[in-house]
Design a protein around this motif. Structure first.
Motif, short mmCIF file in Angstrom:
data_model
loop_
_atom_site.label_atom_id
_atom_site.label_comp_id
_atom_site.label_asym_id
_atom_site.label_seq_id
_atom_site.Cartn_x
_atom_site.Cartn_y
_atom_site.Cartn_z
N ALA A 117 -23.23 -6.63 37.18
CA ALA A 117 -21.89 -6.09 36.91
C ALA A 117 -22.00 -4.75 36.19
O ALA A 117 -21.26 -3.80 36.48
CB ALA A 117 -21.09 -7.08 36.07
N PHE A 118 -22.96 -4.66 35.25
CA PHE A 118 -23.12 -3.41 34.51
C PHE A 118 -23.62 -2.29 35.41
O PHE A 118 -23.30 -1.11 35.16
CB PHE A 118 -24.09 -3.60 33.34
CG PHE A 118 -23.44 -4.17 32.12
CD1 PHE A 118 -22.31 -3.59 31.59
CD2 PHE A 118 -23.95 -5.30 31.52
CE1 PHE A 118 -21.71 -4.11 30.47
CE2 PHE A 118 -23.35 -5.84 30.39
CZ PHE A 118 -22.22 -5.24 29.86
N ILE A 121 -20.59 -0.72 36.71
CA ILE A 121 -19.91 0.05 35.66
C ILE A 121 -20.65 1.36 35.41
O ILE A 121 -20.04 2.43 35.27
CB ILE A 121 -19.81 -0.79 34.37
CG1 ILE A 121 -18.86 -1.97 34.59
CG2 ILE A 121 -19.33 0.06 33.21
CD1 ILE A 121 -18.78 -2.93 33.42
N ASP A 265 -24.97 0.80 29.08
CA ASP A 265 -24.05 -0.33 29.03
C ASP A 265 -22.99 -0.11 27.95
O ASP A 265 -21.81 -0.45 28.14
CB ASP A 265 -24.81 -1.63 28.74
CG ASP A 265 -25.72 -2.04 29.89
OD1 ASP A 265 -25.52 -1.53 31.00
OD2 ASP A 265 -26.62 -2.87 29.65
N GLY A 268 -20.35 2.20 29.29
CA GLY A 268 -19.52 1.52 30.28
C GLY A 268 -18.52 0.58 29.64
O GLY A 268 -17.35 0.53 30.03
N THR A 272 -13.87 0.57 29.03
CA THR A 272 -12.92 -0.48 29.40
C THR A 272 -11.95 -0.82 28.27
O THR A 272 -11.09 -1.67 28.46
CB THR A 272 -13.68 -1.77 29.79
OG1 THR A 272 -14.32 -2.32 28.62
CG2 THR A 272 -14.72 -1.49 30.84
N LEU A 408 -13.21 0.37 37.46
CA LEU A 408 -14.25 -0.30 36.68
C LEU A 408 -14.33 -1.79 37.03
O LEU A 408 -15.42 -2.34 37.20
CB LEU A 408 -13.98 -0.12 35.18
CG LEU A 408 -14.30 1.25 34.59
CD1 LEU A 408 -13.69 1.39 33.20
CD2 LEU A 408 -15.80 1.48 34.53
N ALA A 412 -17.53 -3.42 38.94
CA ALA A 412 -18.28 -4.51 38.30
C ALA A 412 -18.38 -5.70 39.24
O ALA A 412 -19.45 -6.31 39.40
CB ALA A 412 -17.60 -4.92 37.00
#
Length: 421
Positions: A117-118, A121, A265, A268, A272, A408, A412
């Protein structure tokens, strides 16, 4: 106050700025647009001229310009108490979210699907930084000289790994020396120097208080975090993107607090949350504390970083806002600040190269030769998946103009699906 409405009371101040803080997603451009609509068009707490003058001033200060603009608006309508409410509510929602995200990341960050997922992002972050370059270039690079300053700043950082404060300082010196002196008019209003010194002195004392406590308690990590992020707070001209290259270089390479992957990370995750992107410093501080001593030290490190990052923003506004009209009559100061803004474009361009290299390649080193020090990815570690995700994020953000949070979330999820496949 020159608008057609009386100064708002505390309930209105809390309600309006609380709503701005909760809804302040999407970076400075979206946050500034939200404040303009709310404070100028709807509430009429500021005039258009007041808003634009304050925005120009805040963009030339170190620190997050949107948070400082909110602080100025609160100060303008309700004095220091109003500024504290407005600036505090702009930061608080995102800060609370960051604390939760950092704890979750520390517990789950090594799970393969979380890492997948990262990756989505991180690919989006490359495009976000590119957007920042395009927007700032359109505003700051008007003429051959600003373009040259931006290019020189980029080359100094990219080829020679020059210290960020040195690049900014040289740009300011160049702008000041190039400015004319014919319009050195006296200040439009009397400046209260004693008041400014009192506010600055009280602010600096509050700023330094937790650092002094950490020193007295013998906490080397908290002391190091407090001193480092205090220094960072006074060189963050041009917003968070401009200083991330310097911060990343120090945090990853210079001090070894985080890995390059953790740094990416952190950015990212900060994208959010509501509030200023510079909240990424809080995430870095908390994760550093978590790695060094567990959840209690992590919270202390998070609060230390938050304090020394944002208290200076209040100092700049409360001490400096009355100088806005005066600064406009000082050509050398104005020219120096314009040169800094041009150099910041080159700084952000260098940041984009650093981010892209660490997302698209699994191994990134540096080539050193004399004064030269250049980022050098390993060709064999190139990730076609990361490139594909970056292209998709670019289409969604730049061509289709999707909302940032939607992109985003989608990227992800796409990263997770790719990881499963």
């Amino acid at each position: 106050m020159t608008t057609d409405r009386p100064a708002p009371g505390p309930p209105a101040l809390f309600r309006i700025f609380g709503r701005i803080g909760v809804l302040s997603f999407g970076g400075p451009a979206a946050q500034i647009a939200l404040m303009h609509r709310t404070l100028v068009d709807e509430q009429r707490w500021l005039t258009e001229a007041q808003f634009l003058r304050a925005l120009s001033f805040c963009m030339l200060l170190p620190g997050p310009e949107a948070m400082q603009l909110a602080t100025y608006a609160g100060w303008r309508v309700r004095g220091i108490s109003g500024g504290l409410v407005a600036g505090g509510l702009f930061v608080l929602p995102g800060a609370l979210v960051i604390i939760g995200l950092a704890y979750a990341y520390a517990a789950l960050g090594d799970v393969p699907l979380v890492q997948a997922a990262f990756l989505g992002i991180k690919a989006t972050v490359i495009v976000i930084v590119l957007q920042a370059i395009l927007k700032l270039s359109a505003r700051a690079l008007k003429g051959a000289e600003p373009v040259a300053l931006a290019m020189l700043a980029f080359l100094a950082l990219f080829l020679f790994d020059a210290p960020f404060p040195l690049v900014i300082g040289l740009a300011a010196l160049w702008g000041a020396l190039r400015a004319g002196t014919a319009d050195e008019s006296p200040p439009p209003a009397r400046l209260d120097g004693a008041r400014t010194l009192r506010i600055a002195g009280a602010g600096v004392a509050l700023w330094a208080a937790p650092i002094a406590v950490a020193w007295a308690a013998g906490s080397e990590l908290l002391l190091a975090l407090g001193l480092f992020f205090s220094k960072l707070a006074v060189v963050t001209f041009g917003g968070a993107y401009a200083v991330l290259a310097y911060m990343s270089q120090e945090v990853v390479t210079g001090r070894g607090w985080l890995s390059a992957e953790q740094m990416l990370d952190a950015l990212g995750l900060a994208e959010t949350t509501p509030g200023p992107l510079i909240l990424v410093t809080q995430f870095v501080g908390q994760l550093t504390g978590q790695d060094a001593g567990g959840p209690v030290l992590a919270l202390a490190a998070s609060l230390m970083t938050l304090w020394v990052t944002f208290v200076p923003c209040f100092i700049w506004i409360f001490a400096g806002a009355p100088l806005i009209d005066w600064l406009e009559s000082q050509p050398r100061i104005a020219a120096a600040l314009r040169a800094i803004t041009a150099a910041v474009v080159g700084v952000i361009a260098n940041l984009s190269v650093w981010f892209a290299a660490h997302v698209l390649f699994g191994e990134v080193g540096r080539v050193e030769s004399g004064l030269l020090s250049v980022v050098a990815p390993s060709p064999g570690s190139f990730s076609p998946l990361a490139l594909g995700l970056t292209v998709v994020a670019g289409i969604l953000l730049l061509a289709l103009r999707w909302p940032l949070l939607a992109v985003l979330g989608l990227m992800a999820g796409t990263g997770v699906v790719a990881g499963l496949l």
